[in-house]
Design an enzyme around this catalytic site. Structure first.
Site, PDB file in Angstrom:
ATOM      1  N   LYS A   1       0.841  -1.210   0.000  1.00 20.16           N
ATOM      2  CA  LYS A   1       0.000   0.000   0.000  1.00 20.16           C
ATOM      3  C   LYS A   1       0.870   1.253   0.000  1.00 20.16           C
ATOM      4  CE  LYS A   1      -2.620  -0.362   3.670  1.00 20.16           C
ATOM      5  NZ  LYS A   1      -2.037  -1.554   4.292  1.00 20.16           N
TER       6      LYS A   1
ATOM      7  N   ILE B   1     -10.026  -5.220  13.870  1.00 19.01           N
ATOM      8  CA  ILE B   1     -10.870  -4.525  14.850  1.00 19.01           C
ATOM      9  C   ILE B   1     -10.296  -3.156  15.220  1.00 19.01           C
ATOM     10  CG2 ILE B   1      -9.793  -5.622  16.884  1.00 19.01           C
ATOM     11  CD1 ILE B   1     -12.670  -5.752  18.081  1.00 19.01           C
TER      12      ILE B   1
ATOM     13  N   GLY C   1      21.797   1.356  15.812  1.00 16.16           N
ATOM     14  CA  GLY C   1      21.189   0.298  16.612  1.00 16.16           C
ATOM     15  C   GLY C   1      21.166   0.721  18.075  1.00 16.16           C
TER      16      GLY C   1
ATOM     17  N   CYS D   1      25.552   6.622  13.020  1.00 10.42           N
ATOM     18  CA  CYS D   1      25.062   6.669  14.397  1.00 10.42           C
ATOM     19  C   CYS D   1      25.892   5.732  15.292  1.00 10.42           C
ATOM     20  CB  CYS D   1      23.563   6.345  14.438  1.00 10.42           C
ATOM     21  SG  CYS D   1      22.752   6.878  15.968  1.00 10.42           S
TER      22      CYS D   1
ATOM     23  N   GLN E   1      29.997   5.577  16.490  1.00  9.16           N
ATOM     24  CA  GLN E   1      30.457   5.425  17.868  1.00  9.16           C
ATOM     25  C   GLN E   1      31.379   4.213  18.015  1.00  9.16           C
ATOM     26  OE1 GLN E   1      26.877   5.379  20.245  1.00  9.16           O
ATOM     27  NE2 GLN E   1      26.262   7.444  19.591  1.00  9.16           N
TER      28      GLN E   1
ATOM     29  N   GLU F   1      26.145   3.653  27.375  1.00 12.54           N
ATOM     30  CA  GLU F   1      24.912   2.919  27.078  1.00 12.54           C
ATOM     31  C   GLU F   1      25.013   1.469  27.547  1.00 12.54           C
ATOM     32  OE1 GLU F   1      22.003   1.836  23.259  1.00 12.54           O
ATOM     33  OE2 GLU F   1      23.942   2.797  22.913  1.00 12.54           O
TER      34      GLU F   1
ATOM     35  N   HIS G   1      21.688  10.409  10.435  1.00  7.82           N
ATOM     36  CA  HIS G   1      21.210   9.358   9.525  1.00  7.82           C
ATOM     37  C   HIS G   1      21.031   9.918   8.105  1.00  7.82           C
ATOM     38  CE1 HIS G   1      20.359   6.149  12.476  1.00  7.82           C
ATOM     39  NE2 HIS G   1      20.214   7.156  13.304  1.00  7.82           N
TER      40      HIS G   1
ATOM     41  N   GLU H   1      20.860   8.443   5.339  1.00 11.32           N
ATOM     42  CA  GLU H   1      20.008   7.619   4.472  1.00 11.32           C
ATOM     43  C   GLU H   1      18.578   8.146   4.401  1.00 11.32           C
ATOM     44  OE1 GLU H   1      19.698   5.588   8.583  1.00 11.32           O
ATOM     45  OE2 GLU H   1      21.179   6.720   7.412  1.00 11.32           O
TER      46      GLU H   1
END
Length: 547
Positions: A17, A147, A353, A380, A384, A404, A519, A521
């Site tokens: 779609k 639904i 990621g 990204c 790093q 992180e 980013h 892209e």
């Protein structure tokens, strides 16, 4: 005032779609009309930002910082129209808005119901910016009969009744399965899908039928008769070798003409399809091939890196080569040497990621690219990991890592060369974040400026020193390690305008090694490839001549 085209789906999901909507938008543009495309998703997440890529594919980020469905990427790539926050909404966002209004007392004590309160909220969303364009294309996610989709179907039914007659059109996308055993193309699933649609008050004006081959006249007439559409409004959507053939294929099938006929626009402007003919020519008449390894951790689902795969295709088109992408699971390198898996590739790309899983493998991929002079693009987290690799193996910071990973593990193990970003400047105000904040919508999101160093590789790639790119991250390379890393040869060649946030790093003694915090892209298009991907594929092409 805009004419509205509502695109719905039936039988099964993932029929295309979004692609059909994007292709139709590009065809209407080719006839001189202005368009805007938007997506209405029935899921209850407020947006896809907190979803796993395995659940929903990539998250597409807009300039104004919305985390949206990957179909908005198709819309941008095919029409060149930059998506906005007002082009994507979910049931979660709709219900959240309604409940906020209820808490404020906006409904004056009324009982809140799906009809009219939820449907009114959806209709208000659809109408945003309706005076800005000639055509507004609205895709409803999921399939008829779901639904959770019923409020959206009811809303567009009401919306079409609210508008003057002939201002709204319904396009329904279904599947025509081919049964090999009997050699028959079956129309019954489409008939049942349309029956379901009509039972909720919607009648399709145009049927777009996905099939492996052309639809014979007999089946086309049968569909027209049983689904109550004109025979020339039954459009075959055949399998294609590349999605960029879709505008030309749909035009040959008469989709754009069927839409204009349904709106009684006559005589219609002739389309100028030169742009898409050039795109098709560049794809089908490539003059060589390059092999690029994408070293990631969501490699089982290619939609997780959809925009990257498409941007590489665009880079190939710009260089008249075919880019053969191979997905390499970064976790394999946790226990194995990277070299045997990466030998023979002309370039390596390490994408973004979240989380620690697979990161040691990404670090090894960056090391391999640096030591073997293979063109490398880190995006990204990929940037790093390249910085951590440089810190550990060249700058002597042996315990280098990301905050992180320590946050995830719940204990301190690394020297945080990459840290949790707690504040940054957005426009003319300061944004502040804490580690314990909600996850949704709290990253550094959307378009930010960056300043490139004069004479750097990236300044040459971009052809200038001022750029604007889209971000989606909450961890950042710590500027306090800049001096030590630059002494080791890793240059910080792009910075935020205030000089506090590293945006780009590159190795000075490498043919092509660039890491970017943003980013790129997300802004690449087939007729306007992103400069970084165009030059990355050029570097891969040069590398292929040396292998």
């Amino acid at each position: 005032m805009a004419r509205f085209i509502f695109i719905t789906g039936g039988v099964v999901s993932s029929l295309g779609k979004g692609l059909a909507s994007a292709a139709l938008g590009s065809l209407l543009q080719a006839r001189g009309y202005s368009v805007r495309l938007r997506k209405l998703d029935p899921y209850l997440n407020v947006d896809p930002g907190t979803m796993s890529p395995f659940e929903h594919g990539e998250v597409f980020v807009t300039d104004d910082g919305a985390e949206t469905d990957l179909d908005l990427g198709h819309y941008e790539r095919f029409t060149g129209v930059a998506a906005r926050k007002t082009d994507s909404v979910s049931s979660g966002r709709i219900y959240s808005n309604v409940l906020e209004k209820e808490r404020r007392g906006d409904y004056l004590g009324k009982t809140i119901q799906v009809i009219p309160h939820v449907t009114n909220e959806i209709k208000d969303f659809i109408a945003i910016g309706e005076d800005e364009v000639d055509f507004m294309l609205c895709e409803i996610g999921g399939t008829v009969g779901d639904i959770e989709g019923l409020p959206f179907f009811e809303a567009i039914r009401q919306f079409s009744q609210d508008k003057p007659r002939g201002q709204c059109l319904f396009m329904h996308l279904t599947l025509l399965p081919f049964i090999k055993a009997s050699g028959e193309l079956k129309t019954k699933p489409t008939q049942h899908s349309v029956k379901e649609l009509r039972s909720i008050g919607l009648a399709p004006d145009i049927l777009v039928c996905r099939s492996e081959g052309p639809i014979p006249t007999k089946e086309r007439e049968k569909l027209a008769l049983f689904c109550n559409v004109r025979p020339d409004s039954v459009i075959a959507a055949q399998d294609l070798s590349t999605i960029y053939d879709a505008p030309l294929a749909y035009h040959r099938e008469g989709l754009d003409q069927a839409v204009l006929d349904a709106f009684q626009i006559s005589p219609a402007p002739k389309p100028d399809l030169t742009k898409w003919e050039d795109v098709s020519d560049r794809i089908h008449n490539a003059e060589g091939e390059v092999k690029v390894a994408i070293v990631g951790k969501y490699t089982q689902l290619e939609d997780a890196y959809k925009s990257i795969a498409e941007a590489l295709t665009h880079g190939g088109m710009a260089n008249r080569v075919r880019v053969k992408v191979e997905w390499v699971d970064a976790e394999v390198f946790d226990t194995e040497d990277a070299a045997p898996h990466l030998e023979g590739f002309h370039a390596i790309l390490v994408p973004g990621g979240f989380g620690e899983r697979g990161t040691e493998g990404k670090i090894k991929a960056a090391q391999y690219a640096r030591e073997h002079k293979v063109p490398y693009l880190g995006i990204c987290l990929g940037m790093q990991m390249a910085v951590i690799e440089a810190a550990r193996n060249v700058a002597g910071i042996t315990e280098a890592g990301s905050e992180e990973f320590d946050h995830e593990a719940g204990k301190k193990r690394f020297e945080p060369v990459v840290y949790h970003l707690k504040e940054w400047v957005q426009g003319n105000h300061k944004v502040e974040r804490k580690v314990g904040d909600d996850k949704g919508g709290t990253m550094r999101l959307g378009a930010y400026d960056a300043v490139l160093a004069e004479g750097s590789t990236v300044a040459g790639v971009y052809g200038g020193t001022n750029i604007e790119e889209r971000h989606r991250h909450r961890y950042e390379v710590d500027i306090k390690y800049r001096e030590k890393l630059e002494k080791a040869g890793l240059n910080f060649s792009g910075m935020s305008p205030d000089g506090r946030l590293p945006e780009i790093v590159e190795w000075s003694d490498h043919p092509w090694f660039i890491g970017v915090q943003y980013h790129p892209e997300l802004k690449s298009k087939p007729f306007a490839p992103h400069p970084l991907f165009r030059d990355f594929v050029r570097a891969a092409k040069d590398s292929s001549r040396l292998v």
